[in-house]
Design a protein around this motif. Structure first.
Motif, mmCIF file in Angstrom:
data_model
loop_
_atom_site.group_PDB
_atom_site.id
_atom_site.type_symbol
_atom_site.label_atom_id
_atom_site.label_comp_id
_atom_site.label_asym_id
_atom_site.label_seq_id
_atom_site.Cartn_x
_atom_site.Cartn_y
_atom_site.Cartn_z
ATOM 1 N N LEU A 118 0.807 -1.223 0.000
ATOM 2 C CA LEU A 118 0.000 0.000 0.000
ATOM 3 C C LEU A 118 0.836 1.267 0.000
ATOM 4 C CD1 LEU A 118 -2.601 -1.087 2.726
ATOM 5 C CD2 LEU A 118 -2.904 -1.150 0.238
ATOM 6 N N ALA A 119 2.136 1.129 0.290
ATOM 7 C CA ALA A 119 2.962 2.310 0.534
ATOM 8 C C ALA A 119 3.144 3.188 -0.708
ATOM 9 C CB ALA A 119 4.326 1.877 1.078
ATOM 10 N N PHE A 120 3.392 2.564 -1.866
ATOM 11 C CA PHE A 120 3.697 3.361 -3.052
ATOM 12 C C PHE A 120 2.493 4.189 -3.501
ATOM 13 C CE2 PHE A 120 3.963 3.873 -7.698
ATOM 14 C CZ PHE A 120 5.162 4.576 -7.781
ATOM 15 N N ASP A 121 1.306 3.569 -3.524
ATOM 16 C CA ASP A 121 0.098 4.314 -3.908
ATOM 17 C C ASP A 121 -0.167 5.456 -2.935
ATOM 18 O OD1 ASP A 121 -0.304 2.708 -6.094
ATOM 19 O OD2 ASP A 121 -1.699 1.357 -5.083
ATOM 20 N N MET A 122 0.026 5.206 -1.647
ATOM 21 C CA MET A 122 -0.173 6.249 -0.650
ATOM 22 C C MET A 122 0.799 7.410 -0.867
ATOM 23 S SD MET A 122 0.112 6.020 3.503
ATOM 24 C CE MET A 122 1.891 5.855 3.423
ATOM 25 N N LYS A 123 2.040 7.087 -1.152
ATOM 26 C CA LYS A 123 3.041 8.135 -1.385
ATOM 27 C C LYS A 123 2.649 9.010 -2.570
ATOM 28 C CE LYS A 123 7.953 8.780 -2.448
ATOM 29 N NZ LYS A 123 9.243 8.107 -2.686
ATOM 30 N N CYS A 124 2.205 8.381 -3.656
ATOM 31 C CA CYS A 124 1.794 9.157 -4.842
ATOM 32 C C CYS A 124 0.611 10.068 -4.522
ATOM 33 C CB CYS A 124 1.436 8.198 -5.984
ATOM 34 S SG CYS A 124 2.816 7.202 -6.582
ATOM 35 N N ASP A 125 -0.375 9.523 -3.803
ATOM 36 C CA ASP A 125 -1.547 10.323 -3.438
ATOM 37 C C ASP A 125 -1.159 11.525 -2.591
ATOM 38 O OD1 ASP A 125 -3.061 8.470 -4.780
ATOM 39 O OD2 ASP A 125 -3.690 7.395 -2.970
ATOM 40 N N LEU A 126 -0.286 11.309 -1.618
ATOM 41 C CA LEU A 126 0.087 12.395 -0.699
ATOM 42 C C LEU A 126 0.920 13.463 -1.389
ATOM 43 C CD1 LEU A 126 0.877 10.358 2.528
ATOM 44 C CD2 LEU A 126 -1.078 11.851 2.103
ATOM 45 N N LEU A 127 1.823 13.059 -2.264
ATOM 46 C CA LEU A 127 2.619 14.066 -2.978
ATOM 47 C C LEU A 127 1.714 14.980 -3.812
ATOM 48 C CD1 LEU A 127 5.705 11.969 -4.172
ATOM 49 C CD2 LEU A 127 5.645 13.680 -2.356
ATOM 50 N N GLU A 128 0.699 14.391 -4.417
ATOM 51 C CA GLU A 128 -0.221 15.196 -5.236
ATOM 52 C C GLU A 128 -1.076 16.127 -4.377
ATOM 53 O OE1 GLU A 128 -3.896 14.541 -8.433
ATOM 54 O OE2 GLU A 128 -2.667 12.848 -7.780
ATOM 55 N N SER A 129 -1.657 15.577 -3.297
ATOM 56 C CA SER A 129 -2.545 16.404 -2.462
ATOM 57 C C SER A 129 -1.770 17.501 -1.738
ATOM 58 C CB SER A 129 -3.284 15.521 -1.457
ATOM 59 O OG SER A 129 -2.376 14.915 -0.551
ATOM 60 N N ILE A 130 -0.566 17.187 -1.259
ATOM 61 C CA ILE A 130 0.244 18.197 -0.555
ATOM 62 C C ILE A 130 0.681 19.296 -1.514
ATOM 63 C CG2 ILE A 130 2.429 18.576 0.661
ATOM 64 C CD1 ILE A 130 2.070 15.732 1.833
ATOM 65 N N LYS A 131 1.028 18.936 -2.742
ATOM 66 C CA LYS A 131 1.410 19.949 -3.745
ATOM 67 C C LYS A 131 0.247 20.920 -4.004
ATOM 68 C CE LYS A 131 3.490 21.862 -7.371
ATOM 69 N NZ LYS A 131 2.398 22.695 -7.885
ATOM 70 N N LYS A 132 -0.976 20.423 -4.107
ATOM 71 C CA LYS A 132 -2.133 21.285 -4.337
ATOM 72 C C LYS A 132 -2.381 22.194 -3.140
ATOM 73 C CE LYS A 132 -4.443 18.079 -7.502
ATOM 74 N NZ LYS A 132 -5.602 17.153 -7.702
ATOM 75 N N ARG A 133 -2.213 21.668 -1.918
ATOM 76 C CA ARG A 133 -2.379 22.494 -0.726
ATOM 77 C C ARG A 133 -1.308 23.570 -0.641
ATOM 78 N NH1 ARG A 133 -4.596 20.273 4.181
ATOM 79 N NH2 ARG A 133 -4.107 22.372 4.970
ATOM 80 N N PHE A 134 -0.080 23.212 -0.988
ATOM 81 C CA PHE A 134 1.009 24.200 -0.995
ATOM 82 C C PHE A 134 0.703 25.351 -1.958
ATOM 83 C CE2 PHE A 134 4.975 21.690 0.628
ATOM 84 C CZ PHE A 134 4.349 21.553 1.860
ATOM 85 N N ASP A 135 0.176 25.004 -3.126
ATOM 86 C CA ASP A 135 -0.155 26.053 -4.113
ATOM 87 C C ASP A 135 -1.223 26.999 -3.573
ATOM 88 O OD1 ASP A 135 1.657 24.909 -5.828
ATOM 89 O OD2 ASP A 135 0.171 23.822 -7.018
ATOM 90 N N LYS A 136 -2.228 26.464 -2.880
ATOM 91 C CA LYS A 136 -3.289 27.304 -2.345
ATOM 92 C C LYS A 136 -2.786 28.202 -1.210
ATOM 93 C CE LYS A 136 -7.142 24.193 -3.405
ATOM 94 N NZ LYS A 136 -8.215 23.334 -2.831
ATOM 95 N N GLU A 137 -1.879 27.660 -0.377
ATOM 96 C CA GLU A 137 -1.398 28.398 0.787
ATOM 97 C C GLU A 137 -0.177 29.263 0.476
ATOM 98 O OE1 GLU A 137 -2.994 28.507 3.528
ATOM 99 O OE2 GLU A 137 -4.416 26.871 3.225
ATOM 100 N N GLY A 138 0.277 29.247 -0.751
ATOM 101 C CA GLY A 138 1.405 30.086 -1.145
ATOM 102 C C GLY A 138 2.753 29.591 -0.661
ATOM 103 N N ILE A 139 2.869 28.293 -0.432
ATOM 104 C CA ILE A 139 4.163 27.712 -0.027
ATOM 105 C C ILE A 139 4.887 27.259 -1.279
ATOM 106 C CG2 ILE A 139 5.269 25.834 1.243
ATOM 107 C CD1 ILE A 139 2.940 25.972 3.209
ATOM 108 N N GLU A 140 6.074 27.765 -1.452
ATOM 109 C CA GLU A 140 6.813 27.517 -2.694
ATOM 110 C C GLU A 140 7.689 26.275 -2.573
ATOM 111 O OE1 GLU A 140 9.984 29.784 -5.688
ATOM 112 O OE2 GLU A 140 9.646 30.517 -3.659
#
Length: 380
Positions: A334-356
């Motif tokens: 389960l680890a690889f799929d979870m890692k891919c999901d989190l990298l995508e969701s965290i990147k979108k949150r960073f963009d919204k919060e202005g974290i570069e």
């Protein structure tokens, strides 16, 4: 011309009559043998079809061994018939040679049939046991060992039909030192693989259906362990064959041995201008919300309010701040799929919060230079 043809026909009839007169008893025996052989062919086909029908009703679909036995028996019947024809119609001076060949051929056919039947029965019994086992590692290996022993015994009994092999063997043993050295060098690798297979079965560093990593390079699921090699299916659905002697020398990470829980690192980088605390909070929230994440805290950790997902700044690099989260899953798969999901969701949150998330910058400096005219001089 007509007279010549008539004479030839009469001569043929005379010779045939003489042949039938001299071999009347043998011809009747041959007719009987022919009828028996035809009957055996018909009976064999009916029995084979009946066995296949019952096997299909029980869920079997592989008839390779049954077809092999069927062909061997048919070849034996044909050879027997041909030798009987030769024996009954040949001259008495050749009877001994034909009789010896008949005995030898019948013996070899019988050995092949018994070996094939033994091989088939052994495989069938082991396959039934394998279907009942959750982890068939040992049983599968014993299946290959039994098949190897049956084949070796069959070859040994077949070789006994040729007395000349004994003399050849004794002659070859005259140079025992050289032959032993050649055999030792030739069989060293094969013997190492067989011993390696026994070590794997005895000490069980991994079993069939375990997920393993070899030398930090190859990750896959163990599909089979034979006398010579181990078969691993990687995540590209490719079957990789690794000799047992090699796999025994490598460092192996077994994700199914002991505790199956797996800690996955989620690492991201942010620029020095970004809010570190906000970035850590976003990473922690997204990781804790993921369905594959499990709570690996002890009772003491919970009493001390240790977070479910730990997030730390692990290094300060030249151009970014490195942040890591420790996220646990129930198993490695389960680890690889979870890692891919989190990298995508965290990147979108960073963009919204202005974290570069930093990326390489290039500064290009241009200079205006006065051009100096160049005079072309011709050399005479």
């Amino acid at each position: 011309m007509i007279t010549f043809v008539v004479i030839r026909i009469l001569l043929i009839f005379y010779l045939m009559n003489e042949f039938f007169t001299n071999h009347t008893e043998n011809i009747y025996i041959l007719i009987g043998v022919t009828i028996i052989c035809v009957f055996l062919f018909i009976a064999l086909n009916k029995v084979s079809k009946r066995i296949e029908k019952k096997a299909i009703e029980k869920g079997y679909s592989d008839f390779a061994n049954l077809n092999l036995i069927n062909k061997i028996i048919k070849i034996g019947i044909v050879l027997f018939y041909l030798f009987m024809v030769a024996y009954l119609l040949a001259d008495q001076s050749e009877f001994n040679i034909i009789a010896i060949n008949i005995k030898k051929t019948s013996y070899l056919t019988l050995v092949f049939i018994i070996t094939s039947v033994g091989y088939t029965v052994s495989n069938t019994l082991f396959n039934r046991i394998i279907k009942r086992k959750d982890n068939p590692t040992t049983v599968k290996f014993l299946k290959y060992v039994a098949a190897f022993i049956i084949i070796v015994i069959g070859i040994a009994f077949a070789a006994m039909a040729f007395p000349s092999l004994k003399s050849i063997a004794s002659t070859a043993l005259g140079g025992a030192g050289i032959i032993a050295a050649i055999i030792g060098l030739a069989s060293q690798e094969a013997l190492a693989n067989i011993i390696g297979g026994f070590f794997i079965i005895m000490f069980k560093p991994f079993q069939i259906y375990d997920t393993i990593k070899i030398s930090n390079e190859m990750v896959g699921t163990v599909m089979d362990i034979t006398l010579r090699h181990t078969i691993i299916k990687d995540y590209n659905n490719k079957m990789i064959v690794v000799p047992n002697a090699i796999i025994n020398k490598e460092k192996i990470a077994n994700y199914n041995l002991g505790d199956k829980k797996y800690c996955q690192y989620i690492e991201l980088s942010i620029s020095y201008d970004s809010d570190v605390d906000l970035a850590k909070k976003i990473i922690q929230e997204d990781c804790e919300k993921h369905p594959s994440n499990i709570d690996n805290r002890t009772k003491v950790d919970k009493l001390n309010n240790v977070p479910k997902v730990r997030v730390r700044v692990i290094s300060l690099e030249d151009s970014h701040v490195a942040i890591r989260a420790w996220v646990w899953t129930s198993e490695f798969g389960l680890a690889f799929d979870m890692k891919c999901d989190l990298l995508e969701s965290i990147k979108k949150r960073f963009d919204k919060e202005g974290i570069e998330i930093p990326f390489p910058y290039r500064t290009i400096i241009t200079k205006n230079m006065n051009t100096i005219p160049v005079q072309n001089e011709s050399i005479n």
